[in-house]
Design a protein around this motif. Structure first.
Motif, PDB file in Angstrom:
ATOM      1  N   ASP A  38      -7.610   2.997   7.836  1.00 39.59           N
ATOM      2  CA  ASP A  38      -7.765   1.285   7.084  1.00 39.59           C
ATOM      3  C   ASP A  38      -6.580   0.655   6.678  1.00 39.59           C
ATOM      4  O   ASP A  38      -6.248  -0.541   7.178  1.00 39.59           O
ATOM      5  CB  ASP A  38      -8.835   1.576   5.816  1.00 39.59           C
ATOM      6  CG  ASP A  38      -9.107   0.219   5.037  1.00 39.59           C
ATOM      7  OD1 ASP A  38      -9.686  -0.852   6.003  1.00 39.59           O
ATOM      8  OD2 ASP A  38      -8.645   0.052   3.996  1.00 39.59           O
ATOM      9  N   ALA A  39      -5.725   1.449   6.034  1.00 39.73           N
ATOM     10  CA  ALA A  39      -4.165   0.882   5.969  1.00 39.73           C
ATOM     11  C   ALA A  39      -3.771   0.269   7.200  1.00 39.73           C
ATOM     12  O   ALA A  39      -2.899  -0.573   7.045  1.00 39.73           O
ATOM     13  CB  ALA A  39      -3.807   2.000   5.007  1.00 39.73           C
TER      14      ALA A  39
ATOM     15  N   ILE B 169       0.971  -1.157   0.011  1.00 36.41           N
ATOM     16  CA  ILE B 169      -0.119   0.180  -0.116  1.00 36.41           C
ATOM     17  C   ILE B 169       0.905   1.367   0.167  1.00 36.41           C
ATOM     18  O   ILE B 169       1.717   1.248   0.797  1.00 36.41           O
ATOM     19  CB  ILE B 169      -0.804   0.102   1.273  1.00 36.41           C
ATOM     20  CG1 ILE B 169      -1.874  -1.280   1.347  1.00 36.41           C
ATOM     21  CG2 ILE B 169      -1.893   1.231   1.237  1.00 36.41           C
ATOM     22  CD1 ILE B 169      -2.504  -1.288   2.675  1.00 36.41           C
ATOM     23  N   GLY B 170       0.744   2.135  -0.915  1.00 29.62           N
ATOM     24  CA  GLY B 170       1.503   3.501  -1.047  1.00 29.62           C
ATOM     25  C   GLY B 170       0.681   4.550  -0.503  1.00 29.62           C
ATOM     26  O   GLY B 170      -0.657   4.558  -0.684  1.00 29.62           O
ATOM     27  N   VAL B 171       1.241   5.569   0.316  1.00 31.37           N
ATOM     28  CA  VAL B 171       0.483   6.727   0.903  1.00 31.37           C
ATOM     29  C   VAL B 171       1.122   7.897   0.191  1.00 31.37           C
ATOM     30  O   VAL B 171       2.451   8.034   0.339  1.00 31.37           O
ATOM     31  CB  VAL B 171       0.422   6.755   2.152  1.00 31.37           C
ATOM     32  CG1 VAL B 171      -0.325   7.764   2.782  1.00 31.37           C
ATOM     33  CG2 VAL B 171      -0.037   5.258   2.945  1.00 31.37           C
ATOM     34  N   ARG B 172       0.591   8.586  -0.509  1.00 30.91           N
ATOM     35  CA  ARG B 172       1.095   9.886  -1.216  1.00 30.91           C
ATOM     36  C   ARG B 172       0.115  11.123  -1.141  1.00 30.91           C
ATOM     37  O   ARG B 172      -1.118  10.710  -1.169  1.00 30.91           O
ATOM     38  CB  ARG B 172       1.758   9.539  -2.394  1.00 30.91           C
ATOM     39  CG  ARG B 172       0.546   9.178  -3.530  1.00 30.91           C
ATOM     40  CD  ARG B 172       1.227   9.030  -4.812  1.00 30.91           C
ATOM     41  NE  ARG B 172       2.066   9.991  -5.347  1.00 30.91           N
ATOM     42  CZ  ARG B 172       2.859   9.660  -6.589  1.00 30.91           C
ATOM     43  NH1 ARG B 172       2.868   8.536  -7.142  1.00 30.91           N
ATOM     44  NH2 ARG B 172       3.618  10.794  -6.771  1.00 30.91           N
TER      45      ARG B 172
ATOM     46  N   GLY C  68      -1.052   7.416  -8.817  1.00 34.68           N
ATOM     47  CA  GLY C  68      -0.603   6.060  -8.459  1.00 34.68           C
ATOM     48  C   GLY C  68       0.677   5.655  -8.228  1.00 34.68           C
ATOM     49  O   GLY C  68       1.547   6.490  -7.627  1.00 34.68           O
ATOM     50  N   GLY C  69       1.361   4.673  -8.471  1.00 35.81           N
ATOM     51  CA  GLY C  69       2.792   4.284  -7.968  1.00 35.81           C
ATOM     52  C   GLY C  69       2.834   2.912  -7.956  1.00 35.81           C
ATOM     53  O   GLY C  69       1.947   2.041  -8.486  1.00 35.81           O
TER      54      GLY C  69
ATOM     55  N   ILE D 187      -3.060   5.258  -1.796  1.00 33.46           N
ATOM     56  CA  ILE D 187      -3.990   6.077  -0.951  1.00 33.46           C
ATOM     57  C   ILE D 187      -3.384   7.466  -0.634  1.00 33.46           C
ATOM     58  O   ILE D 187      -2.257   7.663  -0.791  1.00 33.46           O
ATOM     59  CB  ILE D 187      -4.466   5.311   0.298  1.00 33.46           C
ATOM     60  CG1 ILE D 187      -3.538   5.085   1.364  1.00 33.46           C
ATOM     61  CG2 ILE D 187      -5.022   4.092  -0.135  1.00 33.46           C
ATOM     62  CD1 ILE D 187      -3.968   4.842   2.725  1.00 33.46           C
ATOM     63  N   GLY D 188      -4.279   8.343  -0.234  1.00 36.25           N
ATOM     64  CA  GLY D 188      -3.928   9.783   0.254  1.00 36.25           C
ATOM     65  C   GLY D 188      -3.855   9.721   1.793  1.00 36.25           C
ATOM     66  O   GLY D 188      -3.706   8.589   2.634  1.00 36.25           O
ATOM     67  N   PHE D 189      -3.743  10.723   2.207  1.00 39.86           N
ATOM     68  CA  PHE D 189      -3.523  11.129   3.744  1.00 39.86           C
ATOM     69  C   PHE D 189      -4.843  11.171   4.588  1.00 39.86           C
ATOM     70  O   PHE D 189      -4.794  11.669   5.773  1.00 39.86           O
ATOM     71  CB  PHE D 189      -2.549  12.204   3.964  1.00 39.86           C
ATOM     72  CG  PHE D 189      -1.043  11.801   3.767  1.00 39.86           C
ATOM     73  CD1 PHE D 189      -0.473  11.526   5.005  1.00 39.86           C
ATOM     74  CD2 PHE D 189      -0.646  12.150   2.707  1.00 39.86           C
ATOM     75  CE1 PHE D 189       1.158  10.901   4.673  1.00 39.86           C
ATOM     76  CE2 PHE D 189       0.880  11.877   2.439  1.00 39.86           C
ATOM     77  CZ  PHE D 189       1.680  11.198   3.367  1.00 39.86           C
ATOM     78  N   GLU D 190      -6.109  11.028   3.832  1.00 39.66           N
ATOM     79  CA  GLU D 190      -7.162  11.249   4.624  1.00 39.66           C
ATOM     80  C   GLU D 190      -7.304  10.248   5.595  1.00 39.66           C
ATOM     81  O   GLU D 190      -6.958   9.004   5.611  1.00 39.66           O
ATOM     82  CB  GLU D 190      -8.573  10.847   3.527  1.00 39.66           C
ATOM     83  CG  GLU D 190      -8.726  11.930   2.363  1.00 39.66           C
ATOM     84  CD  GLU D 190      -7.471  11.345   1.127  1.00 39.66           C
ATOM     85  OE1 GLU D 190      -6.886  10.462   1.190  1.00 39.66           O
ATOM     86  OE2 GLU D 190      -7.395  12.395   0.169  1.00 39.66           O
ATOM     87  N   ASP D 191      -8.075  10.639   6.689  1.00 39.90           N
ATOM     88  CA  ASP D 191      -8.081   9.809   7.994  1.00 39.90           C
ATOM     89  C   ASP D 191      -8.516   8.387   8.004  1.00 39.90           C
ATOM     90  O   ASP D 191      -7.775   7.478   8.251  1.00 39.90           O
ATOM     91  CB  ASP D 191      -8.756  10.600   9.049  1.00 39.90           C
ATOM     92  CG  ASP D 191      -8.150  11.684   9.410  1.00 39.90           C
ATOM     93  OD1 ASP D 191      -6.919  12.040   9.274  1.00 39.90           O
ATOM     94  OD2 ASP D 191      -8.762  12.610  10.270  1.00 39.90           O
TER      95      ASP D 191
END
Length: 324
Positions: free
Chosen positions: A197-198, A172-175, A181-182, A188-192
């Motif tokens: 969930d991640a 899982i990538g967070v950016r 993408g990646g 995913i983004g930085f949304e709470d």
């Protein structure tokens, strides 16, 4: 010093990782044989040579040096991060700033993979029993089938993901811009809600992000409570991305299985800090960035940017094509 005597590339005297700065200057010369490359080895040389230099590279640029740099057009920072530079003053002077993004990809990618395998196979337990000369089996883990979350998909985050590919893990990538993408199975983004969930599904959490208002204290008490008790934290970003008090509480309460910390908050870590006492914490002194290839990779970037500077008609043209 006259403009005619100004070198094509001026190298400032501060080195890094305990490697002589002469090696950096030599590496640039090898890649730019048709250019003059000068190393300012003393404070006096720096002050004198920077007066007419147009292209300068170094780890830092002190305000008094910038004040003397009348002709400066490009400062090629020899670090991936540029937050320590007087960026406002450089912008006011119209100086283009480049960085060394990507120079740490292989070595930090290997450091992260080593930390993951260290906890997967529980080498710290084996080392402890070896010291005691104790032949007694212990349980280990298996990396295959695990979920690895990488926060930050820049050059280092991508290098980590590349090295994880053969191990059969879910990633899982967070950016900041997940729509881009990646190299991960999910982005995913930085949304709470998405991040929570991640975290709940993560076995190994790798922090490879810059320190910003968004990431400061990102991994706090709520994050540790959300993470699985068998999960491991690996921080090669910046110490303040993790709430240190919350980390200590998480380790004491067995909210996580362990942590590999190349960066801490505070840094250096005081001798009496409780983090030193945990057997399930691996601490390295901001050492993941060390590699004998650092100056070679850096010189590749700087030499190519010097060539592009030669081909550009103006600093704005150069900024549009700058590496990386």
């Amino acid at each position: 010093m006259s403009d005619a005597d100004a070198p094509d590339v001026l190298v400032l005297r501060k080195g890094t990782h305990g490697t002589p700065i002469e090696q950096y200057a030599d590496a640039i010369r090898a890649r730019l044989p048709d250019h003059t490359v000068a190393l300012a080895r003393t404070p006096a040389e720096e002050r004198s040579r920077i007066e007419t230099a147009r292209f300068v590279t170094g780890m830092t640029l002190e305000p008094e040096l910038l004040e003397a740099a009348a002709d400066l057009e490009v400062f090629a920072c020899a670090y991936a991060g540029t937050g320590h530079l007087p960026l406002d003053e450089l912008a006011d002077r119209g100086v283009a700033v480049t960085n060394a993004s990507g120079v740490h990809g292989p070595n930090i990618g290997e450091h992260v993979l080593g930390a993951i395998l260290h906890f997967t196979r529980r080498f710290h337990v084996g080392a402890r029993r070896q010291r005691r000369r104790e032949w007694r089996h212990y349980k280990a883990h298996e990396l295959q089938g695990s979920t690895v979350t990488v926060v930050g998909l820049g050059a280092i985050g991508r290098a980590v993901c590349e090295r994880l590919e053969p191990f059969g893990v879910d990633t899982i990538g967070v950016r900041y811009s997940p729509e881009k993408g990646g190299p991960t199975d999910e982005v995913i983004g930085f949304e709470d809600e998405a991040l929570d969930d991640a975290l709940a599904r993560t076995d190994y959490l790798v922090l490879a992000c810059p320190l910003t208002e968004t990431t400061r204290g990102l991994i706090d008490r709520e994050a540790f409570v959300t993470m699985d008790p068998e999960s491991v934290l690996i921080n090669i970003a910046r110490g303040p991305v993790v709430d240190t008090d919350a980390l200590v509480a998480a380790l004491r309460s067995n909210w996580i299985r362990g942590a590999a910390l190349d960066v801490t908050d505070p840094e250096p870590l005081p001798e009496d800090h409780p983090l030193w006492g945990f057997e399930n914490v691996q601490i390295t002194p901001h050492n993941a960035g060390h590699t004998p290839k650092y100056y070679d990779r850096l010189a590749d970037i700087v030499a190519e940017n010097r060539r592009r500077f030669d081909e550009s008609d103006a600093v704005t043209d150069f900024e549009n094509q700058v590496l990386p």
